[in-house]
Structures are given as structure tokens and as C-alpha cells.
Design an enzyme around this catalytic site. Structure first.
Site, PDB file in Angstrom:
ATOM      1  N   ARG A 159       0.827  -1.382   0.064  1.00  0.00           N
ATOM      2  CA  ARG A 159       0.074   0.123  -0.031  1.00  0.00           C
ATOM      3  C   ARG A 159       0.976   1.213  -0.126  1.00  0.00           C
ATOM      4  O   ARG A 159       0.385   2.366   0.851  1.00  0.00           O
ATOM      5  CB  ARG A 159      -0.892  -0.052   1.270  1.00  0.00           C
ATOM      6  CG  ARG A 159      -2.091  -0.891   1.136  1.00  0.00           C
ATOM      7  CD  ARG A 159      -3.272  -0.494   0.295  1.00  0.00           C
ATOM      8  NE  ARG A 159      -4.311  -1.420   0.277  1.00  0.00           N
ATOM      9  CZ  ARG A 159      -5.235  -1.577   0.886  1.00  0.00           C
ATOM     10  NH1 ARG A 159      -5.538  -0.793   2.012  1.00  0.00           N
ATOM     11  NH2 ARG A 159      -6.240  -2.612   0.695  1.00  0.00           N
ATOM     12  N   ARG A 199      -3.868   6.973   0.664  1.00  0.00           N
ATOM     13  CA  ARG A 199      -4.205   8.167   1.038  1.00  0.00           C
ATOM     14  C   ARG A 199      -3.394   8.897   1.874  1.00  0.00           C
ATOM     15  O   ARG A 199      -3.740   9.756   2.436  1.00  0.00           O
ATOM     16  CB  ARG A 199      -5.759   7.649   1.745  1.00  0.00           C
ATOM     17  CG  ARG A 199      -6.815   7.360   0.829  1.00  0.00           C
ATOM     18  CD  ARG A 199      -7.987   6.737   1.417  1.00  0.00           C
ATOM     19  NE  ARG A 199      -7.658   5.404   1.965  1.00  0.00           N
ATOM     20  CZ  ARG A 199      -8.555   4.465   2.596  1.00  0.00           C
ATOM     21  NH1 ARG A 199      -9.680   4.977   2.844  1.00  0.00           N
ATOM     22  NH2 ARG A 199      -8.035   3.539   2.779  1.00  0.00           N
ATOM     23  N   ARG A 259      -7.222  11.053  -6.531  1.00  0.00           N
ATOM     24  CA  ARG A 259      -8.472  10.502  -6.273  1.00  0.00           C
ATOM     25  C   ARG A 259      -9.709  11.311  -6.411  1.00  0.00           C
ATOM     26  O   ARG A 259     -10.887  10.946  -6.911  1.00  0.00           O
ATOM     27  CB  ARG A 259      -8.562   9.645  -4.972  1.00  0.00           C
ATOM     28  CG  ARG A 259      -9.677   8.708  -4.510  1.00  0.00           C
ATOM     29  CD  ARG A 259      -9.505   8.256  -3.198  1.00  0.00           C
ATOM     30  NE  ARG A 259     -10.452   7.311  -2.672  1.00  0.00           N
ATOM     31  CZ  ARG A 259     -11.585   7.598  -2.308  1.00  0.00           C
ATOM     32  NH1 ARG A 259     -12.149   9.003  -2.372  1.00  0.00           N
ATOM     33  NH2 ARG A 259     -12.369   6.712  -1.933  1.00  0.00           N
ATOM     34  N   ASP A 290      -6.679  -3.221  -7.254  1.00  0.00           N
ATOM     35  CA  ASP A 290      -7.106  -4.072  -6.135  1.00  0.00           C
ATOM     36  C   ASP A 290      -7.218  -5.486  -6.356  1.00  0.00           C
ATOM     37  O   ASP A 290      -7.536  -5.857  -7.459  1.00  0.00           O
ATOM     38  CB  ASP A 290      -8.449  -3.370  -5.521  1.00  0.00           C
ATOM     39  CG  ASP A 290      -8.992  -3.643  -4.162  1.00  0.00           C
ATOM     40  OD1 ASP A 290      -8.285  -2.959  -3.522  1.00  0.00           O
ATOM     41  OD2 ASP A 290      -9.611  -4.640  -4.178  1.00  0.00           O
ATOM     42  N   TYR A 309     -14.248 -12.542   0.231  1.00  0.00           N
ATOM     43  CA  TYR A 309     -15.131 -11.396  -0.123  1.00  0.00           C
ATOM     44  C   TYR A 309     -16.476 -11.818  -0.787  1.00  0.00           C
ATOM     45  O   TYR A 309     -17.416 -11.222  -0.723  1.00  0.00           O
ATOM     46  CB  TYR A 309     -14.227 -10.317  -0.785  1.00  0.00           C
ATOM     47  CG  TYR A 309     -13.412  -9.585   0.177  1.00  0.00           C
ATOM     48  CD1 TYR A 309     -13.773  -8.360   0.879  1.00  0.00           C
ATOM     49  CD2 TYR A 309     -11.718 -10.117   0.337  1.00  0.00           C
ATOM     50  CE1 TYR A 309     -12.759  -8.085   1.654  1.00  0.00           C
ATOM     51  CE2 TYR A 309     -11.225  -9.392   1.048  1.00  0.00           C
ATOM     52  CZ  TYR A 309     -11.588  -8.381   1.884  1.00  0.00           C
ATOM     53  OH  TYR A 309     -10.794  -7.686   2.585  1.00  0.00           O
TER      54      TYR A 309
HETATM   55  O1  CP3 Z   1       0.156  -1.599  -2.528  1.00  0.00           O
HETATM   56  C1  CP3 Z   1      -0.234  -1.028  -3.218  1.00  0.00           C
HETATM   57  O2  CP3 Z   1       0.183   0.399  -3.185  1.00  0.00           O
HETATM   58  C2  CP3 Z   1      -1.014  -1.358  -4.556  1.00  0.00           C
HETATM   59  C3  CP3 Z   1      -2.649  -0.897  -4.282  1.00  0.00           C
HETATM   60  C4  CP3 Z   1      -3.533  -2.096  -3.678  1.00  0.00           C
HETATM   61  C5  CP3 Z   1      -4.727  -1.538  -3.248  1.00  0.00           C
HETATM   62  N1  CP3 Z   1      -5.438  -2.535  -2.614  1.00  0.00           N
HETATM   63  C6  CP3 Z   1      -5.240  -0.296  -3.289  1.00  0.00           C
HETATM   64  C7  CP3 Z   1      -6.196   0.042  -2.668  1.00  0.00           C
HETATM   65  C8  CP3 Z   1      -3.444  -3.403  -3.339  1.00  0.00           C
HETATM   66  C9  CP3 Z   1      -2.148  -4.307  -3.533  1.00  0.00           C
HETATM   67  C10 CP3 Z   1      -4.583  -3.649  -2.522  1.00  0.00           C
HETATM   68  C11 CP3 Z   1      -4.945  -5.303  -2.283  1.00  0.00           C
HETATM   69  C12 CP3 Z   1      -5.863  -5.485  -1.462  1.00  0.00           C
HETATM   70  N2  CP3 Z   1      -7.407  -4.821  -1.733  1.00  0.00           N
HETATM   71  C13 CP3 Z   1      -6.037  -6.605  -0.432  1.00  0.00           C
HETATM   72  C14 CP3 Z   1      -4.759  -7.300  -0.074  1.00  0.00           C
HETATM   73  C15 CP3 Z   1      -3.642  -6.654   0.649  1.00  0.00           C
HETATM   74  C16 CP3 Z   1      -4.108  -6.426   2.088  1.00  0.00           C
HETATM   75  O3  CP3 Z   1      -4.263  -5.189   2.501  1.00  0.00           O
HETATM   76  O4  CP3 Z   1      -4.439  -7.350   2.934  1.00  0.00           O
HETATM   77  C17 CP3 Z   1      -7.380  -6.264   0.156  1.00  0.00           C
HETATM   78  C18 CP3 Z   1      -7.880  -7.395   1.386  1.00  0.00           C
HETATM   79  C19 CP3 Z   1      -8.038  -5.569  -0.471  1.00  0.00           C
HETATM   80  C20 CP3 Z   1      -9.539  -5.193  -0.354  1.00  0.00           C
HETATM   81  C21 CP3 Z   1      -9.822  -3.835  -0.132  1.00  0.00           C
HETATM   82  N3  CP3 Z   1      -9.754  -2.751  -0.926  1.00  0.00           N
HETATM   83  C22 CP3 Z   1     -10.026  -3.191   1.035  1.00  0.00           C
HETATM   84  C23 CP3 Z   1     -10.313  -4.025   2.457  1.00  0.00           C
HETATM   85  C24 CP3 Z   1     -10.179  -1.780   0.880  1.00  0.00           C
HETATM   86  C25 CP3 Z   1     -10.539  -0.604   1.855  1.00  0.00           C
HETATM   87  C26 CP3 Z   1      -9.330  -0.168   2.381  1.00  0.00           C
HETATM   88  C27 CP3 Z   1      -9.508   1.108   3.277  1.00  0.00           C
HETATM   89  O5  CP3 Z   1      -8.755   1.227   4.098  1.00  0.00           O
HETATM   90  O6  CP3 Z   1     -10.576   1.621   3.156  1.00  0.00           O
HETATM   91  C28 CP3 Z   1      -9.886  -1.630  -0.402  1.00  0.00           C
HETATM   92  C29 CP3 Z   1      -9.728  -0.278  -1.379  1.00  0.00           C
HETATM   93  C30 CP3 Z   1      -8.344   0.167  -1.603  1.00  0.00           C
HETATM   94  N4  CP3 Z   1      -7.503  -0.412  -2.348  1.00  0.00           N
HETATM   95  C31 CP3 Z   1      -7.894   1.295  -1.224  1.00  0.00           C
HETATM   96  C32 CP3 Z   1      -6.569   1.497  -1.706  1.00  0.00           C
HETATM   97  C33 CP3 Z   1      -5.761   2.537  -1.915  1.00  0.00           C
HETATM   98  C34 CP3 Z   1      -8.391   2.664  -0.440  1.00  0.00           C
HETATM   99  C35 CP3 Z   1      -9.454   3.033  -1.454  1.00  0.00           C
HETATM  100  C36 CP3 Z   1      -9.602   4.760  -1.495  1.00  0.00           C
HETATM  101  O7  CP3 Z   1      -8.765   5.269  -1.717  1.00  0.00           O
HETATM  102  O8  CP3 Z   1     -10.605   5.214  -0.641  1.00  0.00           O
END
Ligand code: CP3
Length: 358
Positions: A29, A33, A42, A79, A156
């Protein structure tokens, strides 16, 4: 496309357990944000999904952390839930609630209807993002592509979103294991096609996120998660020799299974902070590279404390790896949070490079 070696190839060399001048570092990540420039892009896109589905904007946010910090790899901005979305489940983000599906899997009929999506049509935007990022990176650092693990995607798909206890997905596994295996089978086929397509589009390393494997009992982990990770490691075509895209299997709470992950055929295993890197290195016994594993919460600490924790992790790995720093990719044990201080990321990256210089 992948045949040209990046100028900074520390990350790929470490994944092959070859000597490097410093331990490479990237952060799960790393785009997100906590960066004001991410929040601005965004806002321009209107939503996370619009951002992820627009290859130019996805490329922009992928590059943002690399402009600030001398990270040794870029990770595709996307994602893990793009795959079930393309399988027809209807991904959306309810404000402040995380990801959700409009049509979660509820029945055997739902499972029977699942099919592997076409990568260059239904997931074209992901492949276009990979191609755009490769072009813009111009071989400065390697690009990591990724997917969720079959089990984590199934969580999910069946829960319909995040969950506290995974009761729906575990109930299906317990009550109707054949149906669960049918679902995991088609999701695994999709994951293999997805990673293969990202590799063909230009991704030079591939990571599988098994975020929720650790919520299973050992017997259920082996049956419903590990088995499918092993299938991916064995069957995923990812090139040969120096052109081979290393496969990293990351999992939260995967430390009981390190030996099994290390003999799966993957090139690297990613671990969280609940295991010491020295113990992990001893147990994998130089069979694969190791990625990790600072507690992300360390980034809230002072710069002095961050440097100290980096030193402990680096030295612990070396001590468990027969006195050598080779084969280590530095990372957090899980992803960054939105309220982290970007300056502390700079401190961490610099500390890894300084304290690991050969
Ligand atoms: O690592 C990186 O920089 C690459 C981007 C990346 C995202 N999601 C961007 C994202 C990666 C590798 C993921 C993987 C992901 N997504 C996982 C596996 C990794 C982990 O963290 O365990 C999972 C479980 C998800 C599912 C997911 N997508 C969740 C739980 C969320 C909400 C997170 C939150 O904190 O609100 C997302 C959305 C998401 N994916 C965001 C980002 C930057 C936040 C979205 C936003 O800008 O509001």
C-alpha cells in the site's frame, strides 16, 4: 517486453537470492491515502474505482510514492477485488465501509455460473495500466503485479464484503466442501490467467495476497488455502531464467506453514511481524527469498525508533540466514494506513538502504 532488465534490479536479484549492494525495499500500500497527491488524484477521479479503472490515473498514483522515496519496486495500483468484479459480482465501495459486492455468492447455482473472465476485455483496464506504468517507469525499477489468493477472494465473494468472523465462507467450507472446492477451483483458474496476463503485459514480479488465510485452522488452511497457492505456484507460466517473474506468496498469519510455502515452487514468501525474520529464515533454509516484515504501526513511532526497528529486522534476518543479507526484500508485514506520516516512510526507506549497505 519483460526482457529488458531494470536499471535498479536489486529487488529482482534479491528475489533470486543473488548478491545486491543493499537490501531492496518497497511497502505494501505504498500508493494511497497517506499521500496528499494521492488524495488529489482520487478527488479528480471521483472515486477509488474510477481511479483504478483509468490506466493513466492508476499509473500516476503508482508513480507518486517513487517520486518521493527511493523505493526499489513499483506496485500496480489496482485492487484484488477486480477479479470477482469481472466475474459479475458488482464491486462497489460504500462510504467508510470498505469493499462490498452487489451480488455475493449465495447458492450452488451462483457457483455454477462463475466463469474465468477474459483478461484482455473484462480486465483490459488492468492490463492497460500495467503497460502504461511500464512505459512511464522506463526501466527505472521493476513493476510488481498482484492478485488476491483464491481463499481471500472467496472470503469477499461469499461474505459480500469484509467480515468479523468469516462465518458464511467457513460455513460453506464446512457444510459443502465440494461446492467450496468448485468455487476455489474456478477462482484459481482466474487468478492464474490474471497473473499470467499481467506478466505478459509487463509485470516483472507477481505477488499473491493471502490476507485471510490466517483465520483458518491448520487443517482448513491446508485444504482451502495452501492447496490453491501450491497450484498457482506450480501452474503459473512466468517465463524462464533471468526473464522469469518471481512469485511472492504473502499471507497474514502464514508462519505455521513456512516450510510448505517454501517448497511450493514460489520464489519468495512474505510474512507478517508476528514471526521473527531470523526464525523465518532458518526455517525456509535458503530455499526461497523472504519478504517482510516490520509491524506497520512502527511508522507511527519516532524516526529513531523506526531506524532501530529496521536495524533489528535486518540483523535478525542476517543471523538466521547464515550471516548473509542475501535473499531478503524489506517490507512491512501488512499494508500502510491513511493516517501515516509520509516523512516516516522516507526515514524507513533510507534506514533500510543505509543499514544494509554491503
Ligand atoms: O500496495 C499498493 O500500493 C497497491 C494497491 C493495492 C490496493 N489494494 C489499493 C487500494 C493493493 C495491493 C490492494 C490489495 C487489497 N485490496 C487487499 C490485499 C492486501 C491487504 O491489504 O491485505 C485487500 C484485502 C483488498 C480489499 C480492499 N480494497 C479493502 C479492504 C479496501 C478498503 C481499504 C480501506 O482502508 O478503506 C480496498 C480499497 C483500496 N484498495 C484502497 C486502496 C488505496 C483505498 C481506497 C480509497 O482510496 O478510498
Amino acid at each position: 517486453m519483460t526482457s529488458q532488465a531494470p536499471t535498479n534490479d536489486r529487488f529482482l536479484r534479491a528475489l533470486r537470492r543473488q548478491p545486491v549492494d543493499r537490501t531492496p525495499v518497497w511497502l505494501m500500500r505504498q500508493a494511497g491515502r497517506y499521500l496528499p497527491e494521492y488524495r488529489a488524484t482520487r478527488a479528480q477521479a471521483g472515486s477509488f474505482l474510477n481511479l483504478a479503472k483509468n490506466p493513466e490515473l492508476a499509473c500516476e498514483v503508482t508513480l507518486q510514492p517513487l517520486r518521493r522515496f527511493p523505493l526499489d519496486a513499483a506496485i500496480l495500483f489496482s485492487d484484488i477485488l477486480t477479479v470477482p468484479d469481472a466475474m459479475g459480482l458488482g464491486l462497489y465501495f460504500a462510504d467508510g465501509e470498505g469493499p462490498k459486492f452487489e451480488r455475493p455468492i449465495r447458492s450452488a447455482d451462483d457457483i455454477a455460473r462463475l466463469a474465468v473472465p477474459d483478461m484482455e476485455t473484462e480486465l483490459r483496464y488492468v492490463m492497460d495500466a500495467v503497460r502504461t506504468i511500464r512505459r512511464e517507469l522506463n526501466n527505472s525499477v521493476p513493476l510488481i503485479g498482484f492478485s488476491g489468493s483464491p481463499w481471500t477472494l472467496a472470503c469477499y465473494m461469499i461474505e459480500g464484503g469484509g467480515s468479523d468472523n468469516y462465518s458464511k465462507v467457513k460455513s460453506l467450507a464446512l457444510n459443502d466442501p465440494a461446492a467450496m472446492h468448485q468455487l476455489l477451483g474456478v477462482v484459481t483458474d482466474a487468478v492464474i490467467e490474471y497473473l499470467k496476463a499481467q506478466h505478459l503485459a509487463g509485470a516483472q514480479a507477481l505477488q499473491v495476497f493471502d490476507t485471510w488465510g490466517g483465520v483458518l485452522s491448520p487443517a482448513m488452511y491446508r485444504e482451502f488455502s495452501l492447496r490453491y497457492l501450491q497450484r498457482i505456484a506450480a501452474e503459473l507460466p512466468r517465463g524462464e531464467a533471468e526473464d522469469r517473474a518471481p512469485l511472492i506468496l504473502f499471507g497474514k498469519g502464514n508462519d505455521p506453514y513456512l516450510e510448505e510455502l517454501a517448497t511450493s515452487g514460489a520464489e519468495a514468501v512474505g510474512v507478517d511481524w508476528t514471526i521473527g525474520l531470523g526464525e523465518a529464515a532458518r526455517r525456509i533454509d535458503a530455499r526461497v527469498a523472504l519478504q517482510g516484515n516490520l509491524d506497520p504501526v512502527t511508522l507511527y513511532a519516532t524516526p529513531e525508533a523506526i531506524r532501530n526497528e529496521v536495524r533489528i529486522a535486518l540483523d535478525d534476518y542476517r543471523d538466521g540466514n547464515a550471516g548473509s543479507r542475501e535473499g531478503h526484500v524489506f517490507n512491512l508485514g501488512h499494508g500502510m494506513s491513511p493516517d501515516m506520516n509520509p516523512d516516516h516512510v522516507g526515514v524507513l526507506v533510507q534506514a533500510v538502504h543505509e543499514l544494509s549497505a554491503r
